[in-house]
Design an enzyme around this catalytic site. Structure first.
Site, mmCIF file in Angstrom:
data_model
loop_
_atom_site.group_PDB
_atom_site.id
_atom_site.type_symbol
_atom_site.label_atom_id
_atom_site.label_comp_id
_atom_site.label_asym_id
_atom_site.label_seq_id
_atom_site.Cartn_x
_atom_site.Cartn_y
_atom_site.Cartn_z
ATOM 1 N N GLY A 33 -36.676 22.002 15.778
ATOM 2 C CA GLY A 33 -36.759 23.293 16.475
ATOM 3 C C GLY A 33 -35.828 24.359 15.929
ATOM 4 O O GLY A 33 -35.618 24.477 14.723
ATOM 5 N N ASP A 35 -32.679 24.524 16.176
ATOM 6 C CA ASP A 35 -31.495 23.881 15.582
ATOM 7 C C ASP A 35 -31.751 23.633 14.091
ATOM 8 O O ASP A 35 -30.952 23.972 13.219
ATOM 9 C CB ASP A 35 -31.265 22.555 16.319
ATOM 10 C CG ASP A 35 -29.903 21.933 16.036
ATOM 11 O OD1 ASP A 35 -29.665 20.811 16.517
ATOM 12 O OD2 ASP A 35 -29.084 22.571 15.350
ATOM 13 N N SER A 118 -33.644 25.015 25.842
ATOM 14 C CA SER A 118 -34.217 23.855 26.551
ATOM 15 C C SER A 118 -35.728 23.907 26.767
ATOM 16 O O SER A 118 -36.285 22.948 27.319
ATOM 17 C CB SER A 118 -33.549 23.643 27.932
ATOM 18 O OG SER A 118 -32.310 22.984 27.780
ATOM 19 N N GLY A 120 -38.159 23.930 24.580
ATOM 20 C CA GLY A 120 -38.985 23.276 23.545
ATOM 21 C C GLY A 120 -38.956 21.777 23.746
ATOM 22 O O GLY A 120 -39.470 21.246 24.737
ATOM 23 N N VAL A 121 -38.310 21.106 22.830
ATOM 24 C CA VAL A 121 -38.203 19.631 22.882
ATOM 25 C C VAL A 121 -37.681 19.147 24.227
ATOM 26 O O VAL A 121 -38.121 18.132 24.752
ATOM 27 C CB VAL A 121 -37.256 19.154 21.747
ATOM 28 C CG1 VAL A 121 -36.859 17.707 21.905
ATOM 29 C CG2 VAL A 121 -37.902 19.391 20.395
HETATM 30 N N1 APR Z 1 -36.243 31.289 16.268
HETATM 31 C C1 APR Z 1 -36.280 31.497 17.609
HETATM 32 N N2 APR Z 1 -36.710 30.576 18.493
HETATM 33 C C2 APR Z 1 -37.148 29.390 17.979
HETATM 34 C C3 APR Z 1 -37.135 29.094 16.600
HETATM 35 C C4 APR Z 1 -36.670 30.114 15.732
HETATM 36 N N3 APR Z 1 -36.623 29.931 14.399
HETATM 37 N N4 APR Z 1 -37.629 27.826 16.432
HETATM 38 C C5 APR Z 1 -37.933 27.362 17.663
HETATM 39 N N5 APR Z 1 -37.653 28.294 18.590
HETATM 40 C C6 APR Z 1 -37.832 28.239 20.049
HETATM 41 C C7 APR Z 1 -38.834 27.251 20.591
HETATM 42 O O1 APR Z 1 -40.151 27.777 20.463
HETATM 43 C C8 APR Z 1 -38.371 27.184 22.042
HETATM 44 O O2 APR Z 1 -38.894 28.290 22.740
HETATM 45 O O3 APR Z 1 -36.599 27.817 20.609
HETATM 46 C C9 APR Z 1 -36.846 27.346 21.934
HETATM 47 C C10 APR Z 1 -36.050 26.063 22.140
HETATM 48 O O4 APR Z 1 -36.790 24.972 21.616
HETATM 49 P P1 APR Z 1 -36.050 23.793 20.782
HETATM 50 O O5 APR Z 1 -35.605 24.334 19.494
HETATM 51 O O6 APR Z 1 -36.981 22.626 20.802
HETATM 52 O O7 APR Z 1 -34.731 23.463 21.630
HETATM 53 P P2 APR Z 1 -34.555 22.665 23.004
HETATM 54 O O8 APR Z 1 -35.802 22.646 23.822
HETATM 55 O O9 APR Z 1 -33.304 23.258 23.606
HETATM 56 O O10 APR Z 1 -34.287 21.176 22.512
HETATM 57 C C11 APR Z 1 -33.081 20.913 21.830
HETATM 58 O O11 APR Z 1 -34.228 19.915 20.006
HETATM 59 O O12 APR Z 1 -34.100 20.591 17.834
HETATM 60 C C12 APR Z 1 -33.613 19.691 18.730
HETATM 61 O O13 APR Z 1 -31.383 19.242 17.955
HETATM 62 C C13 APR Z 1 -32.137 19.870 18.974
HETATM 63 O O14 APR Z 1 -31.980 17.824 20.184
HETATM 64 C C14 APR Z 1 -32.003 19.228 20.321
HETATM 65 C C15 APR Z 1 -33.282 19.648 21.028
#
Ligand code: APR
Length: 173
Positions: A33, A35, A118, A120-121
């Site tokens: 994501g 991160d 939070s 997304g994943v």
């Molecule tokens: N720019 C902006 N927003 C983004 C980007 C980007 N490049 N990539 C993804 N997103 C958005 C997703 O669409 C979602 O709306 O960020 C939001 C958060 O999603 P995730 O990245 O999946 O984060 P989260 O749900 O907080 O889960 C965190 O996922 O990547 C792993 O290491 C991380 O274990 C942790 C978990």
């Protein structure tokens, strides 16, 4: 000075703000994501700096430099995994926004951009998460005069529409 709040659709790694917020995990050693996108754009020196931080608790936030990013800093915060909403997730998500703003205030930063932490994943329902994001930021920025602008950086048009609707209302609940 009143802080301006805005929402836009963008890849957060492209934003030339003082700090972008990373939705990290407690190891702070990268992931998928946003991160993964931030670490890819920042380069390996970001991971090297993160290794020195000893992880991060859910709801807390830690600051690193931005390295290869246009942003000067990255504020890494760890959101809650959604487990139905009765295990403290709302309070922990609010804490991510509050602690990130506190760190930005502490370091005299003027501009800050958040992803939808939070949602997304970690599975947090976007509407409920957005109410918490907008409400917490509104209630916290007033205590940090140096923060001039907060951007909610949405990755999808649907998320942007929710943020724009809630930013137009005074009381998003
Ligand atoms: N720019 C902006 N927003 C983004 C980007 C980007 N490049 N990539 C993804 N997103 C958005 C997703 O669409 C979602 O709306 O960020 C939001 C958060 O999603 P995730 O990245 O999946 O984060 P989260 O749900 O907080 O889960 C965190 O996922 O990547 C792993 O290491 C991380 O274990 C942790 C978990």
């Amino acid at each position: 000075m009143r802080t301006s709040l805005r929402a836009l659709r963008a890849d957060i790694t492209t934003l030339a703000v003082d700090a972008i917020v990373n939705a990290a995990n407690s190891s702070l050693l990268g992931g998928g994501g946003v991160d993964g996108a931030i670490h890819r754009a920042a380069g390996p020196d970001l991971l090297a700096e993160c290794r020195l931080l000893g992880g991060c608790d859910t709801g807390d936030a830690k600051l690193t430099r931005g390295h290869g990013l246009p942003a000067r800093y990255v504020i890494h915060t760890v959101g809650p995994v959604w487990r139905g909403g009765r295990e403290g997730e709302p309070e922990r998500l609010a804490s991510c926004y509050r602690r990130s703003i506190e760190l930005a205030g502490l370091h005299g930063l003027a501009t800050l951009a958040f992803p939808a932490i939070s949602t997304g994943v970690y599975g947090y329902p976007i509407e409920a998460a957005t109410v918490i994001a907008v409400t917490t930021v509104r209630n916290t920025v007033g205590q940090h005069a140096n923060i001039r602008e907060v951007t909610f950086c949405c990755f999808s048009a649907d998320d942007l529409a929710i943020y724009e609707r809630l930013l137009r209302t005074d009381r998003p609940e």
